[in-house]
Design a protein around this motif. Structure first.
Motif, mmCIF file in Angstrom:
data_model
loop_
_atom_site.group_PDB
_atom_site.id
_atom_site.type_symbol
_atom_site.label_atom_id
_atom_site.label_comp_id
_atom_site.label_asym_id
_atom_site.label_seq_id
_atom_site.Cartn_x
_atom_site.Cartn_y
_atom_site.Cartn_z
ATOM 1 N N ASN A 50 0.828 -1.191 0.000
ATOM 2 C CA ASN A 50 0.000 0.000 0.000
ATOM 3 C C ASN A 50 0.874 1.258 0.000
ATOM 4 O OD1 ASN A 50 -2.381 1.425 -0.034
ATOM 5 N ND2 ASN A 50 -2.628 1.428 2.180
ATOM 6 N N ALA A 51 0.391 2.294 -0.666
ATOM 7 C CA ALA A 51 1.087 3.586 -0.698
ATOM 8 C C ALA A 51 0.088 4.655 -1.088
ATOM 9 C CB ALA A 51 2.246 3.557 -1.690
ATOM 10 N N SER A 52 0.366 5.864 -0.677
ATOM 11 C CA SER A 52 -0.501 6.996 -0.996
ATOM 12 C C SER A 52 -0.492 7.273 -2.500
ATOM 13 C CB SER A 52 -0.035 8.229 -0.224
ATOM 14 O OG SER A 52 -0.855 9.329 -0.485
ATOM 15 N N GLN A 187 6.350 12.682 -4.212
ATOM 16 C CA GLN A 187 7.217 13.380 -5.156
ATOM 17 C C GLN A 187 6.669 14.757 -5.516
ATOM 18 O OE1 GLN A 187 10.238 12.190 -6.237
ATOM 19 N NE2 GLN A 187 9.867 10.555 -4.745
ATOM 20 N N ALA A 188 5.485 15.087 -4.972
ATOM 21 C CA ALA A 188 4.823 16.352 -5.311
ATOM 22 C C ALA A 188 4.899 17.367 -4.184
ATOM 23 C CB ALA A 188 3.360 16.095 -5.680
ATOM 24 N N LEU A 189 5.741 17.121 -3.197
ATOM 25 C CA LEU A 189 5.874 18.050 -2.076
ATOM 26 C C LEU A 189 6.662 19.284 -2.503
ATOM 27 C CD1 LEU A 189 6.747 15.488 0.745
ATOM 28 C CD2 LEU A 189 4.510 16.472 0.224
ATOM 29 N N ASP A 190 6.163 20.464 -2.131
ATOM 30 C CA ASP A 190 6.889 21.682 -2.460
ATOM 31 C C ASP A 190 7.958 21.962 -1.407
ATOM 32 O OD1 ASP A 190 5.557 22.689 -0.250
ATOM 33 O OD2 ASP A 190 4.216 23.988 -1.389
ATOM 34 N N SER A 191 8.561 23.129 -1.447
ATOM 35 C CA SER A 191 9.658 23.450 -0.537
ATOM 36 C C SER A 191 9.216 23.497 0.921
ATOM 37 C CB SER A 191 10.281 24.802 -0.912
ATOM 38 O OG SER A 191 9.293 25.829 -0.898
ATOM 39 N N ALA A 192 7.906 23.668 1.142
ATOM 40 C CA ALA A 192 7.367 23.677 2.507
ATOM 41 C C ALA A 192 6.767 22.316 2.879
ATOM 42 C CB ALA A 192 6.309 24.765 2.650
ATOM 43 N N SER A 193 7.080 21.284 2.079
ATOM 44 C CA SER A 193 6.579 19.912 2.302
ATOM 45 C C SER A 193 5.058 19.833 2.232
ATOM 46 C CB SER A 193 7.082 19.367 3.656
ATOM 47 O OG SER A 193 8.481 19.262 3.650
ATOM 48 N N ASN A 194 4.476 20.667 1.380
ATOM 49 C CA ASN A 194 3.044 20.629 1.133
ATOM 50 C C ASN A 194 2.783 20.263 -0.320
ATOM 51 O OD1 ASN A 194 2.295 21.565 3.770
ATOM 52 N ND2 ASN A 194 2.893 23.634 3.132
ATOM 53 N N ILE A 195 1.593 19.734 -0.585
ATOM 54 C CA ILE A 195 1.166 19.489 -1.956
ATOM 55 C C ILE A 195 0.245 20.629 -2.366
ATOM 56 C CG2 ILE A 195 -0.087 17.956 -3.520
ATOM 57 C CD1 ILE A 195 0.658 15.628 -1.702
ATOM 58 N N THR A 196 0.521 21.219 -3.514
ATOM 59 C CA THR A 196 -0.314 22.273 -4.059
ATOM 60 C C THR A 196 -0.795 21.856 -5.447
ATOM 61 O OG1 THR A 196 1.518 23.428 -5.140
ATOM 62 C CG2 THR A 196 1.056 23.995 -2.829
ATOM 63 N N GLY A 197 -1.711 22.630 -5.999
ATOM 64 C CA GLY A 197 -2.152 22.352 -7.356
ATOM 65 C C GLY A 197 -1.010 22.408 -8.347
ATOM 66 N N LEU A 204 2.486 15.251 -12.172
ATOM 67 C CA LEU A 204 1.686 14.543 -13.178
ATOM 68 C C LEU A 204 2.478 14.361 -14.466
ATOM 69 C CD1 LEU A 204 -1.026 13.389 -14.234
ATOM 70 C CD2 LEU A 204 -1.635 15.734 -14.878
ATOM 71 N N PHE A 205 3.084 15.442 -14.957
ATOM 72 C CA PHE A 205 3.834 15.363 -16.215
ATOM 73 C C PHE A 205 5.186 14.663 -16.011
ATOM 74 C CE2 PHE A 205 0.624 18.232 -17.591
ATOM 75 C CZ PHE A 205 0.623 18.220 -18.984
ATOM 76 N N ASP A 206 5.825 14.890 -14.868
ATOM 77 C CA ASP A 206 7.122 14.246 -14.622
ATOM 78 C C ASP A 206 6.986 12.742 -14.387
ATOM 79 O OD1 ASP A 206 8.341 16.667 -14.880
ATOM 80 O OD2 ASP A 206 8.858 16.918 -12.761
#
Length: 319
Positions: A50-52, A187-197, A204-206
């Motif tokens: 299982n994984a997110s 892999q979608a965490l930003d510099s503040a360790s949050n996910i944004t749009g 998605l593209f990477d």
């Protein structure tokens, strides 16, 4: 087809996410049934874990209006807005991949106790959609809808790269597929360790490039930036969404074959090269009988991606 600049996203896990734990509040027996399904799948295939994952809740086509060089004119352009949250692979296996499971009398009773008497369910997928409609006014409220990605990779000598899935994959073992997988939340965490749009769109593209690198062993420097061909729901997986991309590879088929043979991916057992002008079903009569047989067993995501590729590139390929 859409480039990165024409795709946006809204990430809201509270509004658009769903994992199996949420079913505990609706029906503990239904949650227990899904847990049994997962335990059996892992028992049969110990490589599963299982994984997110990202959940795609909605796709909206919007209009963007920008001022042109002439202040008296407006340029109108379309773009996609993806509404996303989180789910996980276990929830996907239980609510999408196992949706055709025929319910036992006990499981059927547990679900129908929560539904209006006029609603009759027979399979897990029907039951979960009926629950979603009755409780949340949303047929897909209790469906994972884990977003997948699929890539049409064309070589410099105009072949489309396909693979035959191995027996350890989570679904469609032995079927012919495109390279693909899932965008990964970690892999979608930003510099503040949050996910944004914005960070979701980047992942998605990477992600389709990463899948091609991992599954085919093509270095990323030989791959073009992906172009989104379309997004569709797979009927055989209870409407699981898949995004299809087109990627150009700067290497020819023989070079890709050598790289694939040096790789160590366990998700496929063979690489297949389909002439680009034979993507359309009607043009496959000239293929070797063995390849024609392979193409009779395409995954739904692969079939959709090939269809979208032909719609976008078909006329050019025939000229």
């Amino acid at each position: 087809p859409l480039f990165r600049s024409s795709v946006t996203a809204v990430f809201d896990d509270q509004l658009h996410g769903f994992i199996l734990d949420a079913l505990e509040k609706v029906s503990a027996p239904v949650k227990t049934l899904c847990d049994r399904i997962w335990d059996k799948r892992v028992q049969d295939n110990p490589s599963l874990y299982n994984a997110s994952k990202f959940r795609l809740a909605a796709v909206k086509l919007k209009q963007s209006t920008d001022a042109s060089k002439n202040d008296n004119e407006l340029l109108s352009d379309e773009y996609l807005e993806l509404c996303t949250g989180l789910t996980d692979y276990k929830t996907f296996i239980c609510t999408n991949s196992s949706s055709n499971l025929v319910l036992s009398k006990t499981d059927l009773f547990d679900i129908e106790q929560l539904l209006p008497s006029s609603i009759i369910t027979r399979t897990l997928g029907e039951g979960l959609k009926s629950l979603g409609k009755a409780i949340c006014n949303n047929y897909r409220a209790f469906i994972s809808d884990c977003l997948g990605v699929s890539g049409i990779v064309t070589t410099s000598d105009n072949y489309v790269i396909l693979i035959k899935r191995s027996g350890i994959t989570g679904e469609f073992q032995g079927f012919i597929d495109c390279p693909g997988g899932h965008p990964e939340p970690d892999q979608a965490l930003d510099s503040a360790s949050n996910i944004t749009g914005d960070s979701f769109v980047v992942e998605l593209f990477d992600s389709i490039l990463e899948e091609i690198v991992e599954e085919i062993n093509i270095p990323k420097k030989y791959l073009s930036d992906p172009v989104l061909l379309g997004i569709a729901r797979q009927r055989l997986s209870n409407g699981r969404p898949v995004a299809a991309f087109k990627i150009r590879c700067a290497l020819d088929a023989s070079s890709v074959q050598m790289l694939y043979e040096k790789g160590d991916s366990t998700e496929s057992v063979r690489i297949i090269f389909l002439p680009s002008n034979c993507v359309l079903q009607d043009n496959r009569g000239s293929l070797l009988p063995s390849l024609q047989k392979d193409l009779a067993n395409l995954t739904p995501g692969c079939a959709f991606a090939l269809d979208q590729f032909w719609k976008v590139c078909g006329k050019r390929l025939c000229n």
